[in-house]
Design an enzyme around this catalytic site. Structure first.
Site: not given
Ligand code: UDX
Ligand code: ADP
Length: 486
Positions: A47, A102, A176, A231, A271, A282, A287, A350
């Site tokens: 990386r 998780t 963040e 957060k 509102r 979905g 996150c 996305k």
């Protein structure tokens, strides 16, 4: 803070973790603060090599605008290396920006965050830091993680203070809020910067860094626990809006309503607001699911099972939505996809990112492969190796020119392969599924595509990117998310 006291000056920053958060965030800090030396360190040598690659197309993550920022700052005051010890030793301020997935086993499995990387990181800081060091949690963490970091640092202080020069630590939480695909813009023009902590001098030292480009009124100061919980709550609220609109979409499909019209109608209520009301396959990403499950775990831990159930339902609806899309593909293709060719357009969670973590495309593709489908996958940024990891199945060779089925397909087994363009993915397919809203999918020439497919051919548009009139007049059948019209 004592008004006479000069603010602590930060000359050198070390960020532990060169991932989707650490890399872009440090790049923008270095870009905006040329007088600060920023060292990004990571255990993962490949990386780091990718961050240092001359060819900016080879950076380990894809974000619009990132290459320009890297070009300006890298080598000047932005450095990527695996020199963790040296990075920590020289730093006035250390960001902890490591992964917190998780937990997969043990206590809290499936819900709690796995904090082993944060803990390892804290121990490294405890071992190598010199003088006074401000330690900043950047990774999203369960409430009260700062206390664990504090305990580790304090313990090391007590054991080392006898022999070594005096050391001290201040712990801050600075979550963040960047979203992938718009990370550079989000970092350069944040809605707010949140800094939580008890030590006001340390808070002001960090605030001064952001004030180089962020308006002072956008910098919010809170206690540590409020910052950590803000957060998790922000992500839970955003995800909850998506599950709400996806729930409405399913109702639209059976009642003849159109979810886009409903979104517009409800979003114009000031509102409610217009954003995060796009129904789709979905939510994915590293996150939302992780943070909500974390919240669920915390609620159970603190004896609030009703609150835990409320938030868990947001994730449950999201999982249902993904399975629902796979099921309706099967249903519309005469109840079976065994041996049929399906093209999946878009694998990233996305558009404008190569990240596939929790991407809806994973669950939907797996369901269809399980049903025996032959899937061609096209995504402009995701590499084949990543898809193999996500699906847990090696890629098969693409079918030959005549479109003959492989032996596996003849046996009814599902397979997949990747293509480098839309046409190859669609060639010979019975259906195509749009699962990511990549810009190029908005401009597909349906007349040209329709002749390549096996008819009756379907378009399943889970992102509502297509022009329904153009698709239908090309002779294709169309299912569009949240669209009850025929
Ligand atoms: C999110 C938060 O937005 C960000 O503040 C936080 O720091 C990290 O998590 P990210 O996961 O990068 O960011 O992307 P986001 O734009 O929030 O999208 C998450 C998922 O929701 C994607 O799969 C996206 O397609 C989906 N989504 C988003 C919808 O389905 N509909 C919408 O209206 C918006
Ligand atoms: P995020 O999306 O939160 O940035 P990533 O998984 O993209 O998460 O990046 C986290 C990075 O942190 C990885 O590159 C990983 O190698 C690195 N990392 C994890 N633990 C340590 C550690 N103790 N020291 C240095 N780097 C670490």
């Amino acid at each position: 803070m004592d008004s006479q006291q000069p603010p602590i000056k930060i000359n050198t920053i070390c960020c532990i973790g060169a991932g989707y958060v650490g890399g872009p965030t440090m790049a923008v800090i270095a870009d905006r603060c040329p007088s600060i030396q920023v060292h990004v360190v990571d255990l993962n040598q490949s990386r780091i090599n990718a961050w240092n690659s001359k060819d900016l197309n080879q950076l380990p993550i894809y974000e619009p605008g990132l290459d320009e920022v890297i070009k300006r700052a890298r080598g000047r005051n932005l450095h990527f290396s695996n020199e963790i010890k040296k990075g920590i030793q020289n730093a006035d301020l250390v960001f902890i920006s490591v992964n917190t997935p998780t937990k997969k086993k043990g206590l809290g499995s499936g819900q709690a965050s796995d904090l082993r990387w944060v803990e390892a990181c804290s121990r490294q800081v405890a071992e190598f830091a010199q003088g006074h060091t401000i330690v900043v949690e950047k990774s999203t963490l369960p409430v009260r993680t700062a206390a664990a970091i504090q305990t580790i640092l304090k313990a090391s202080n007590q054991t080392q203070s006898k022999g070594k020069s005096a050391r001290s630590f201040s712990i801050l939480s600075n979550p963040e809020f960047l979203a992938e695909g718009t990370a550079i813009n989000d970092l350069e023009n944040p809605d707010r910067v949140l800094i939580g902590g008890e030590d006001s001098e340390a808070i002001e030292a960090l605030a001064l860094i952001y004030m180089k480009w962020v308006a002072p009124e956008k910098i919010l100061r809170t206690n540590l626990w409020s910052s950590e919980l803000s957060k998790l709550s922000a992500n839970a609220f955003l995800a909850q809006r998506i599950s709400s609109i996806n729930a409405v979409a399913s109702l639209c499909e059976v009642t003849g309503a159109d979810v886009r019209e409903v979104s517009k109608a409800i979003g114009t209520d000031s509102r409610i607001g217009t954003r995060f009301l796009n129904s789709g396959p979905g939510f994915g990403g590293s996150c939302f699911q992780k943070d909500i499950l974390n919240l669920v775990y915390l609620c159970h831990h603190f004896g609030l099972p009703e609150v835990a159930d409320y938030w868990e339902s947001v994730v449950n609806l999201n999982t249902w939505q993904q399975h629902r899309i796979a099921k309706l593909v099967v249903k519309n293709l005469f109840g079976t996809v065994t041996g049929k060719r399906l093209a999946v357009l878009g694998f990233a969670f996305k558009a404008d990112t190569n990240d596939t973590r929790e991407s809806p495309a994973i669950r939907i593709s797996k369901d269809l492969i399980e049903e025996g489908a032959q899937i061609s996958i096209f995504d402009p940024k995701v590499k084949q190796k990543q898809i193999e990891i996500d699906l847990g199945i090696a890629a098969s060779p693409p079918p030959n020119k005549k479109g003959d089925l492989s032996q596996a397909a003849l046996n009814g087994e599902g397979t997949w392969w990747q293509t480098s363009n839309i046409r190859d993915a669609i060639d010979g397919a019975d259906a195509l599924l749009i699962l990511t809203e990549w810009d190029e999918f908005f401009h597909i020439q349906w007349d040209e595509i329709a002749v390549l497919m096996r008819h009756p051919a379907w378009v399943f548009d889970a992102r509502a990117v297509v022009d329904p009139v153009a698709v239908r007049s090309a002779g294709l059948k169309l299912w569009r998310i949240g669209d009850g019209s025929e």
